[in-house]
Design a protein around this motif. Structure first.
Motif, PDB file in Angstrom:
ATOM      1  N   LYS A   1      18.620  15.068 124.940  1.00 41.49           N
ATOM      2  CA  LYS A   1      17.595  16.106 125.067  1.00 41.49           C
ATOM      3  C   LYS A   1      17.937  17.246 124.113  1.00 41.49           C
ATOM      4  O   LYS A   1      17.976  17.035 122.913  1.00 41.49           O
ATOM      5  CB  LYS A   1      17.463  16.567 126.511  1.00 41.49           C
ATOM      6  N   THR A   2      18.214  18.442 124.612  1.00 41.79           N
ATOM      7  CA  THR A   2      18.558  19.544 123.712  1.00 41.79           C
ATOM      8  C   THR A   2      20.041  19.899 123.807  1.00 41.79           C
ATOM      9  O   THR A   2      20.459  20.929 123.295  1.00 41.79           O
ATOM     10  CB  THR A   2      17.716  20.798 124.029  1.00 41.79           C
ATOM     11  N   SER A   3      20.834  19.059 124.449  1.00 42.20           N
ATOM     12  CA  SER A   3      22.266  19.324 124.623  1.00 42.20           C
ATOM     13  C   SER A   3      23.075  18.676 123.509  1.00 42.20           C
ATOM     14  O   SER A   3      22.760  17.583 123.062  1.00 42.20           O
ATOM     15  CB  SER A   3      22.747  18.778 125.959  1.00 42.20           C
ATOM     16  N   VAL A   4      24.136  19.360 123.115  1.00 48.89           N
ATOM     17  CA  VAL A   4      25.056  18.835 122.117  1.00 48.89           C
ATOM     18  C   VAL A   4      26.466  18.981 122.674  1.00 48.89           C
ATOM     19  O   VAL A   4      26.871  20.071 123.075  1.00 48.89           O
ATOM     20  CB  VAL A   4      24.950  19.602 120.773  1.00 48.89           C
ATOM     21  N   ALA A   5      27.208  17.871 122.702  1.00 47.12           N
ATOM     22  CA  ALA A   5      28.575  17.885 123.225  1.00 47.12           C
ATOM     23  C   ALA A   5      29.547  17.513 122.116  1.00 47.12           C
ATOM     24  O   ALA A   5      29.315  16.567 121.370  1.00 47.12           O
ATOM     25  CB  ALA A   5      28.709  16.902 124.385  1.00 47.12           C
ATOM     26  N   ARG A   6      30.633  18.271 122.027  1.00 47.34           N
ATOM     27  CA  ARG A   6      31.740  17.931 121.132  1.00 47.34           C
ATOM     28  C   ARG A   6      32.869  17.447 122.029  1.00 47.34           C
ATOM     29  O   ARG A   6      33.285  18.163 122.947  1.00 47.34           O
ATOM     30  CB  ARG A   6      32.171  19.153 120.320  1.00 47.34           C
TER      31      ARG A   6
ATOM     32  N   GLN B   1      23.342  17.613 129.517  1.00 48.57           N
ATOM     33  CA  GLN B   1      24.736  17.816 129.125  1.00 48.57           C
ATOM     34  C   GLN B   1      25.602  16.635 129.540  1.00 48.57           C
ATOM     35  O   GLN B   1      26.480  16.210 128.794  1.00 48.57           O
ATOM     36  CB  GLN B   1      25.265  19.115 129.725  1.00 48.57           C
ATOM     37  N   ALA B   2      25.344  16.083 130.726  1.00 48.27           N
ATOM     38  CA  ALA B   2      26.102  14.908 131.170  1.00 48.27           C
ATOM     39  C   ALA B   2      25.837  13.717 130.256  1.00 48.27           C
ATOM     40  O   ALA B   2      26.759  12.973 129.898  1.00 48.27           O
ATOM     41  CB  ALA B   2      25.749  14.564 132.613  1.00 48.27           C
ATOM     42  N   GLY B   3      24.585  13.537 129.848  1.00 52.88           N
ATOM     43  CA  GLY B   3      24.254  12.448 128.933  1.00 52.88           C
ATOM     44  C   GLY B   3      24.883  12.634 127.569  1.00 52.88           C
ATOM     45  O   GLY B   3      25.326  11.676 126.932  1.00 52.88           O
ATOM     46  N   ALA B   4      24.956  13.885 127.108  1.00 56.68           N
ATOM     47  CA  ALA B   4      25.576  14.168 125.815  1.00 56.68           C
ATOM     48  C   ALA B   4      27.076  13.883 125.868  1.00 56.68           C
ATOM     49  O   ALA B   4      27.635  13.289 124.937  1.00 56.68           O
ATOM     50  CB  ALA B   4      25.329  15.628 125.421  1.00 56.68           C
ATOM     51  N   ILE B   5      27.727  14.248 126.956  1.00 54.27           N
ATOM     52  CA  ILE B   5      29.155  13.974 127.108  1.00 54.27           C
ATOM     53  C   ILE B   5      29.393  12.472 127.206  1.00 54.27           C
ATOM     54  O   ILE B   5      30.359  11.945 126.658  1.00 54.27           O
ATOM     55  CB  ILE B   5      29.726  14.732 128.321  1.00 54.27           C
ATOM     56  N   ARG B   6      28.494  11.755 127.887  1.00 58.31           N
ATOM     57  CA  ARG B   6      28.627  10.296 128.003  1.00 58.31           C
ATOM     58  C   ARG B   6      28.612   9.643 126.627  1.00 58.31           C
ATOM     59  O   ARG B   6      29.445   8.786 126.324  1.00 58.31           O
ATOM     60  CB  ARG B   6      27.503   9.741 128.864  1.00 58.31           C
ATOM     61  N   LEU B   7      27.677  10.048 125.771  1.00 59.29           N
ATOM     62  CA  LEU B   7      27.604   9.482 124.425  1.00 59.29           C
ATOM     63  C   LEU B   7      28.837   9.864 123.610  1.00 59.29           C
ATOM     64  O   LEU B   7      29.394   9.040 122.885  1.00 59.29           O
ATOM     65  CB  LEU B   7      26.332   9.950 123.714  1.00 59.29           C
ATOM     66  N   GLY B   8      29.289  11.112 123.745  1.00 58.27           N
ATOM     67  CA  GLY B   8      30.486  11.549 123.026  1.00 58.27           C
ATOM     68  C   GLY B   8      31.727  10.786 123.452  1.00 58.27           C
ATOM     69  O   GLY B   8      32.527  10.362 122.621  1.00 58.27           O
ATOM     70  N   ILE B   9      31.884  10.570 124.755  1.00 59.21           N
ATOM     71  CA  ILE B   9      33.035   9.811 125.255  1.00 59.21           C
ATOM     72  C   ILE B   9      32.969   8.372 124.763  1.00 59.21           C
ATOM     73  O   ILE B   9      33.976   7.800 124.354  1.00 59.21           O
ATOM     74  CB  ILE B   9      33.107   9.878 126.799  1.00 59.21           C
ATOM     75  N   SER B  10      31.772   7.782 124.784  1.00 58.91           N
ATOM     76  CA  SER B  10      31.618   6.398 124.321  1.00 58.91           C
ATOM     77  C   SER B  10      32.011   6.261 122.857  1.00 58.91           C
ATOM     78  O   SER B  10      32.735   5.322 122.484  1.00 58.91           O
ATOM     79  CB  SER B  10      30.167   5.933 124.492  1.00 58.91           C
ATOM     80  N   ARG B  11      31.549   7.185 122.032  1.00 60.16           N
ATOM     81  CA  ARG B  11      31.887   7.131 120.607  1.00 60.16           C
ATOM     82  C   ARG B  11      33.376   7.365 120.379  1.00 60.16           C
ATOM     83  O   ARG B  11      33.979   6.744 119.500  1.00 60.16           O
ATOM     84  CB  ARG B  11      31.073   8.178 119.844  1.00 60.16           C
TER      85      ARG B  11
ATOM     86  N   TYR C   1      38.689  16.586 126.407  1.00 59.01           N
ATOM     87  CA  TYR C   1      38.342  17.992 126.285  1.00 59.01           C
ATOM     88  C   TYR C   1      36.985  18.042 125.619  1.00 59.01           C
ATOM     89  O   TYR C   1      36.790  17.459 124.546  1.00 59.01           O
ATOM     90  CB  TYR C   1      39.376  18.763 125.452  1.00 59.01           C
ATOM     91  N   ALA C   2      36.020  18.698 126.266  1.00 57.02           N
ATOM     92  CA  ALA C   2      34.659  18.714 125.731  1.00 57.02           C
ATOM     93  C   ALA C   2      34.077  20.111 125.797  1.00 57.02           C
ATOM     94  O   ALA C   2      34.339  20.865 126.739  1.00 57.02           O
ATOM     95  CB  ALA C   2      33.771  17.754 126.517  1.00 57.02           C
ATOM     96  N   THR C   3      33.296  20.450 124.789  1.00 54.52           N
ATOM     97  CA  THR C   3      32.470  21.651 124.826  1.00 54.52           C
ATOM     98  C   THR C   3      31.036  21.189 124.686  1.00 54.52           C
ATOM     99  O   THR C   3      30.724  20.345 123.846  1.00 54.52           O
ATOM    100  CB  THR C   3      32.831  22.630 123.697  1.00 54.52           C
ATOM    101  N   VAL C   4      30.176  21.723 125.516  1.00 53.68           N
ATOM    102  CA  VAL C   4      28.780  21.286 125.515  1.00 53.68           C
ATOM    103  C   VAL C   4      27.887  22.517 125.590  1.00 53.68           C
ATOM    104  O   VAL C   4      28.186  23.480 126.295  1.00 53.68           O
ATOM    105  CB  VAL C   4      28.508  20.282 126.670  1.00 53.68           C
ATOM    106  N   LYS C   5      26.807  22.483 124.806  1.00 56.73           N
ATOM    107  CA  LYS C   5      25.878  23.605 124.738  1.00 56.73           C
ATOM    108  C   LYS C   5      24.455  23.097 124.881  1.00 56.73           C
ATOM    109  O   LYS C   5      24.150  21.975 124.491  1.00 56.73           O
ATOM    110  CB  LYS C   5      25.993  24.330 123.394  1.00 56.73           C
ATOM    111  N   GLY C   6      23.587  23.958 125.391  1.00 57.62           N
ATOM    112  CA  GLY C   6      22.157  23.680 125.433  1.00 57.62           C
ATOM    113  C   GLY C   6      21.745  22.788 126.585  1.00 57.62           C
ATOM    114  O   GLY C   6      22.536  22.054 127.152  1.00 57.62           O
ATOM    115  N   GLY C   7      20.449  22.865 126.908  1.00 61.23           N
ATOM    116  CA  GLY C   7      19.876  21.989 127.920  1.00 61.23           C
ATOM    117  C   GLY C   7      20.354  22.291 129.320  1.00 61.23           C
ATOM    118  O   GLY C   7      20.973  23.310 129.601  1.00 61.23           O
ATOM    119  N   GLY C   8      20.089  21.339 130.216  1.00 60.49           N
ATOM    120  CA  GLY C   8      20.498  21.469 131.607  1.00 60.49           C
ATOM    121  C   GLY C   8      21.650  20.538 131.911  1.00 60.49           C
ATOM    122  O   GLY C   8      22.233  19.925 131.020  1.00 60.49           O
ATOM    123  N   MET C   9      21.956  20.410 133.185  1.00 57.48           N
ATOM    124  CA  MET C   9      23.103  19.605 133.604  1.00 57.48           C
ATOM    125  C   MET C   9      22.924  18.121 133.256  1.00 57.48           C
ATOM    126  O   MET C   9      23.866  17.470 132.818  1.00 57.48           O
ATOM    127  CB  MET C   9      23.338  19.756 135.108  1.00 57.48           C
ATOM    128  N   SER C  10      21.744  17.586 133.461  1.00 61.85           N
ATOM    129  CA  SER C  10      21.507  16.165 133.186  1.00 61.85           C
ATOM    130  C   SER C  10      21.655  15.857 131.693  1.00 61.85           C
ATOM    131  O   SER C  10      22.298  14.873 131.314  1.00 61.85           O
ATOM    132  CB  SER C  10      20.115  15.767 133.663  1.00 61.85           C
TER     133      SER C  10
END
Length: 161
Positions: free
Chosen positions: A45-50, A106-116, A95-104
Motif C-alpha cells: 500500500k503506502t508503507s515502506v519497510a527497511r 506496515q505488516a505486509g511491507a515488513i513481510r516482503l522485506g523479511i522474505s527478500r 531490525y526494521a524501520t517502517v514508515k507510512g500507511g496503517g498497521m496492515s
C-alpha cells in the motif's frame, strides 16, 4: 578513417572487468554487509519497510520497539509468515524501520522485506518463498474517489424525480 584509440579503450575496459570478477571471493554471500546483515526493502500500500536480517536469537525490533508492542496479533502472524514457512524462526534477528500507511500495510511491507532478506541470507529458500507468493509485491492500492460519486465506487442515492 578508423580510430584505433577507441578499440584499445574498449579492450582495456573488458580486461578491467575480468580482473574485477577474478577478485570476487566466492565464499562471500551476495548482498551481505561487513557485519553479515542482509538488507531488503518491502512495500505494501503506502508503507515502506527497511529490514536488516542477521543471525541471532530471534529478536525482532520495529521502529525501536519490540515486535509484540508494535503490532497486534493479526499483523504479527502476517509479518512472521516467511519465518514460519522456511522454518527459520529463532535463527535470525530482525531490525526494521517502517514508515507510512496503517498497521496492515506496515505488516505486509515488513513481510516482503523479511522474505527478500531471507532469500539473500539463504538462497536455497527462494523456490519455497516464491511458491507461497512471499517474494511478490502486492500492488493493490486504494482506488481514488471519483467526482460525482460518494466514494471510489459507491454512488449517491438515486432519486427518481
Amino acid at each position: 578513417i578508423v580510430d584505433n584509440n577507441n578499440n584499445n579503450n574498449n579492450n582495456n575496459s573488458k580486461d578491467e572487468i575480468v580482473k574485477e570478477e577474478e577478485e570476487f571471493d566466492e565464499d562471500d554471500k551476495f548482498g551481505l554487509d561487513e557485519f553479515g546483515r542482509a538488507y531488503a526493502t518491502g512495500r505494501r500500500k503506502t508503507s515502506v519497510a527497511r529490514v536488516w536480517l542477521y543471525e541471532g536469537s530471534g529478536q525482532l525490533i520495529v521502529n525501536n520497539k519490540s515486535f509484540s508492542d508494535y503490532f497486534q496479533p493479526l499483523q504479527r502472524i502476517e509479518a512472521l509468515q516467511p519465518f514460519l514457512i522456511t522454518q527459520t524462526a529463532g535463527l535470525f534477528d530482525v531490525y526494521a524501520t517502517v514508515k507510512g500507511g496503517g498497521m496492515s500495510g506496515q505488516a505486509g511491507a515488513i513481510r516482503l522485506g523479511i522474505s527478500r532478506a531471507i532469500e539473500i541470507q539463504e538462497p536455497e529458500f527462494r523456490p519455497l518463498l516464491r511458491e507461497f507468493g512471499l517474494l511478490t509485491r502486492d500492488s493493490r492500492r486504494v482506488e481514488r474517489k471519483k467526482p460525482g460519486q460518494k466514494k471510489a465506487r459507491k454512488k449517491f442515492q438515486w432519486v427518481k424525480r
